[in-house]
Design an enzyme around this catalytic site. Structure first.
Site, short mmCIF file in Angstrom:
data_model
loop_
_atom_site.label_atom_id
_atom_site.label_comp_id
_atom_site.label_asym_id
_atom_site.label_seq_id
_atom_site.Cartn_x
_atom_site.Cartn_y
_atom_site.Cartn_z
N GLU A 35 0.85 -1.20 0.00
CA GLU A 35 0.00 0.00 0.00
C GLU A 35 0.89 1.25 0.00
O GLU A 35 1.88 1.31 0.74
CB GLU A 35 -0.86 -0.01 1.27
N HIS A 37 2.49 4.61 0.94
CA HIS A 37 2.67 5.27 2.24
C HIS A 37 3.34 6.62 2.06
O HIS A 37 4.30 6.96 2.76
CB HIS A 37 3.48 4.37 3.18
N ASP A 46 3.53 -1.69 5.94
CA ASP A 46 2.60 -2.48 6.76
C ASP A 46 3.02 -3.94 6.91
O ASP A 46 2.45 -4.67 7.74
CB ASP A 46 1.19 -2.41 6.17
N HIS A 121 -1.94 -3.55 9.16
CA HIS A 121 -2.76 -2.84 8.15
C HIS A 121 -4.19 -2.86 8.65
O HIS A 121 -4.85 -3.90 8.67
CB HIS A 121 -2.61 -3.56 6.81
N GLU A 123 -7.09 -2.19 7.64
CA GLU A 123 -8.19 -2.75 6.85
C GLU A 123 -8.28 -4.28 6.91
O GLU A 123 -9.30 -4.87 6.54
CB GLU A 123 -8.05 -2.31 5.38
N HIS A 178 -2.02 7.23 8.89
CA HIS A 178 -1.44 6.56 7.72
C HIS A 178 -0.27 7.36 7.14
O HIS A 178 -0.47 8.46 6.62
CB HIS A 178 -2.53 6.36 6.66
N GLU A 183 4.03 5.51 11.98
CA GLU A 183 4.69 4.59 11.04
C GLU A 183 6.06 5.10 10.62
O GLU A 183 7.01 4.33 10.49
CB GLU A 183 3.80 4.37 9.81
ZN LIG Z 1 0.44 1.69 7.03
#
Ligand SMILES: [Zn+2]
Length: 258
Positions: A35, A37, A46, A121, A123, A178, A183
């Site tokens: 994904e 970032h 992630d 992650h 989701e 995010h 992170e």
């Molecule tokens: Zn992430």
């Protein structure tokens, strides 16, 4: 531990077999996503972060770390920028659930009875629950009822005290973290060579209306792809987060796995 590495896939099969056959040693399964970032971090944040948490935790509780799930469920606009963005590469929910169920039942066939999913992650959350539920149901049909599975996301172990310390100007909330301070700081502590902080885009936390629209309204996501600014990130903050979360996870797994 007679084995050389905490990473299960680095062991020859007789060593792996000896490590897991009696069911006492937990196996930690990192699960992330591919994904975007932001401009300053790679697509595999992630995956890299929960893999590193798993390694740290495994060393303290004598567990093994399974190969990570490197693809995850679709990026959600309000927590990951959205699945329309370049680089983001996701699985359908049914695919992920099915793969999770397969991997759980395979580990149980090897003798494993204690499994922890280490999620990186957001989701993925409910799909992990579904994969676990279906696997446990299938195992029960085979008469196997002594499997325990823990599901956790490392950020849930960040304490209130740590939040106050790391976000002196106010905490924007996990959903818009995010690519933000959490992170980025962890990546600076663990994989600094993969972070280009000079390319980070400074912007106010993303604001979304209290509903969703599909197809997504691309203009709701900040052009950077991050949902809050990573500018205040630092390796020192990452070290604090790593220690606080590792300790919290170790304590939780000791309670659950004995
Ligand atoms: Zn992430």
């Amino acid at each position: 531990m007679s084995t050389r590495s905490v990473f299960a896939a680095e062991l020859p099969w007789p060593d792996y077999d000896a490590a897991v056959r009696d069911g006492r040693r937990p196996i930690l399964v990192p699960i992330g996503s591919m994904e975007q970032h932001g401009h300053h971090m790679p697509l595999h944040v992630d995956v890299l972060l929960p893999t590193e948490f798993s390694r740290c935790v495994a060393e303290r509780i004598d567990a093994l770390v399974a190969p990570p799930f490197t693809y995850g469920y679709k990026s959600h606009q309000k927590s990951g920028g959205g699945n329309h963005l370049p680089g983001t590469t996701s699985l359908d929910g049914a695919t992920l659930v099915s793969a999770l169920k397969n991997v759980i039942t395979e580990f149980v066939r090897h003798g494993v009875r204690k499994i922890a999913f280490m999620n990186g992650h957001f989701e993925n959350s409910w799909f992990i629950v579904e994969g676990v539920d279906l696997a446990l149901k299938e195992l029960r049909w085979d008469g196997i009822t002594d499997v325990k599975i823990v599901i956790l996301s490392y950020w849930d172990f960040v304490t209130e005290e740590t939040i106050k310390r790391l976000y002196p100007d106010g905490f924007p909330g996990w959903a818009v973290e995010h690519g933000g301070v959490l992170e980025t700081s962890l990546m600076l502590a663990l994989h600094p060579q993969l972070v280009q902080l000079e390319r980070a885009v400074d912007h106010a936390p993303a604001k979304f209306p209290p509903y969703e629209v599909y197809p997504v309204r691309a203009e709701w996501t900040p052009p950077s792809g991050t949902l809050s600014s990573p500018k205040e990130a630092s390796a020192a903050k990452g070290e604090i987060l790593l220690e606080v979360c590792t300790k919290g996870i170790v304590d939780a797994l000791r309670v659950e796995f004995g």
